[in-house]
Design a protein around this motif. Structure first.
Motif, PDB file in Angstrom:
ATOM      1  N   ASN A 134       0.581  -1.260  -0.127  1.00  0.00           N
ATOM      2  CA  ASN A 134       0.031  -0.203   0.071  1.00  0.00           C
ATOM      3  C   ASN A 134       0.858   1.200  -0.151  1.00  0.00           C
ATOM      4  O   ASN A 134       0.314   2.198  -0.641  1.00  0.00           O
ATOM      5  N   LEU A 135       2.190   1.263   0.587  1.00  0.00           N
ATOM      6  CA  LEU A 135       2.842   2.386   0.716  1.00  0.00           C
ATOM      7  C   LEU A 135       3.325   2.608  -0.799  1.00  0.00           C
ATOM      8  O   LEU A 135       3.503   3.770  -1.111  1.00  0.00           O
ATOM      9  N   HIS A 136       3.908   1.613  -1.578  1.00  0.00           N
ATOM     10  CA  HIS A 136       4.416   1.526  -2.880  1.00  0.00           C
ATOM     11  C   HIS A 136       3.219   2.154  -3.385  1.00  0.00           C
ATOM     12  O   HIS A 136       3.465   3.185  -4.395  1.00  0.00           O
ATOM     13  N   TYR A 137       1.987   1.811  -3.692  1.00  0.00           N
ATOM     14  CA  TYR A 137       1.196   2.260  -4.464  1.00  0.00           C
ATOM     15  C   TYR A 137       0.922   4.073  -4.174  1.00  0.00           C
ATOM     16  O   TYR A 137       0.503   4.522  -5.020  1.00  0.00           O
ATOM     17  N   ALA A 138       0.787   4.177  -2.749  1.00  0.00           N
ATOM     18  CA  ALA A 138       0.711   5.482  -2.494  1.00  0.00           C
ATOM     19  C   ALA A 138       1.560   6.496  -3.021  1.00  0.00           C
ATOM     20  O   ALA A 138       1.479   7.396  -3.576  1.00  0.00           O
ATOM     21  N   PHE A 139       2.918   6.115  -3.068  1.00  0.00           N
ATOM     22  CA  PHE A 139       3.964   6.829  -3.458  1.00  0.00           C
ATOM     23  C   PHE A 139       3.967   7.129  -5.047  1.00  0.00           C
ATOM     24  O   PHE A 139       4.116   8.273  -5.599  1.00  0.00           O
ATOM     25  N   HIS A 140       3.444   5.840  -5.818  1.00  0.00           N
ATOM     26  CA  HIS A 140       3.276   5.997  -7.264  1.00  0.00           C
ATOM     27  C   HIS A 140       2.303   7.004  -7.549  1.00  0.00           C
ATOM     28  O   HIS A 140       2.277   7.738  -8.414  1.00  0.00           O
ATOM     29  N   LYS A 141       1.037   6.875  -6.768  1.00  0.00           N
ATOM     30  CA  LYS A 141      -0.181   7.861  -7.163  1.00  0.00           C
ATOM     31  C   LYS A 141       0.251   9.348  -6.872  1.00  0.00           C
ATOM     32  O   LYS A 141      -0.448  10.072  -7.380  1.00  0.00           O
ATOM     33  N   MET A 142       1.513   9.485  -6.126  1.00  0.00           N
ATOM     34  CA  MET A 142       1.911  10.803  -5.731  1.00  0.00           C
ATOM     35  C   MET A 142       2.867  11.161  -6.744  1.00  0.00           C
ATOM     36  O   MET A 142       3.361  12.335  -6.599  1.00  0.00           O
TER      37      MET A 142
END
Length: 217
Positions: A48-56
């Motif tokens: 979830n952290l990985h995808y959060a950073f990618h979305k940012m």
């Protein structure tokens, strides 16, 4: 998401790399929890952290420490794992040489490794430390802590009790020139079981977006 294999100190390391289409996007690596307690790069918090950073808008890399999944080598008490993290950052930087921002995020054991990496790599501009195990590992190397960041934990964490996180944050608050932001998720345990995962990721998202506009260390 593209699977990547890159060289580590003890042989190949296995990762997942999620690039952006935009040029010169910021970069982030995400570090997983303890290899000897089932920690892998596919851990829910890490994922979830990985995808959060990618979305940012970040180019993001998460990977398996030595001896986990298809990564070669054996568990090395955190010493070798720190070298693995440094190799992962080298790999990410080699593909993104002009990135203006470099972040490290870690969960539990990964938070401990991430903070050590922070001390060795001055180009890291921010960090996210999720459920830092201040009761199990010595964080006194953060003297001084070179970068501002977010520490986040659950009030019902029995693996890394909040009292130890508070003591760590209090110690870091005494340092000048950086800002440690501390957020507690009410009722959450160590692993941010639902519905706490969304709350935690929202906190991370808001913090990182704010930092990216401020351009402060």
């Amino acid at each position: 998401m593209p699977e990547v294999i890159f060289p580590g100190p003890e042989g190949r390391l296995e990762g997942r790399y999620h690039p952006q289409k935009t040029k010169d996007a910021p970069i982030a690596i995400v570090l997983h929890p303890h290899p000897q307690f089932g920690g892998t790069m596919n851990n829910k918090v890490v994922y979830n952290l990985h995808y959060a950073f990618h979305k940012m808008g970040f180019n993001v890399l998460r990977f398996n420490f030595r001896g986990v999944g298809r990564s070669q080598g054996e568990y090395d008490q955190g010493v070798g794992e720190l070298s693995d993290a440094a190799s992962a950052l080298d790999y990410l930087q080699s593909m993104n040489p002009n990135a203006k921002h470099c972040w490290v995020a870690g969960f539990s054991f990964g938070a401990w490794i991430g903070m050590q990496l922070l001390m060795r790599r001055p180009e890291i501009t921010g960090f996210i430390s999720v459920s830092p195990p201040a009761n199990m590992y010595d964080f006194s190397f953060l003297a001084p802590c070179p970068s501002s960041g977010l520490m986040i934990n659950g009030t019902a964490d029995r693996v890394a009790p909040p009292v130890d996180t508070h003591a760590l944050v209090d110690k870091l608050h005494e340092q000048k020139g950086i800002t440690i932001t501390h957020t507690e998720i009410e009722g959450s345990g160590h692993f941010f079981e639902e519905p706490h995962m969304d709350t935690m990721i929202t906190c991370v998202d808001e913090y990182v977006r704010r930092r990216l506009t401020e351009n402060t260390r």
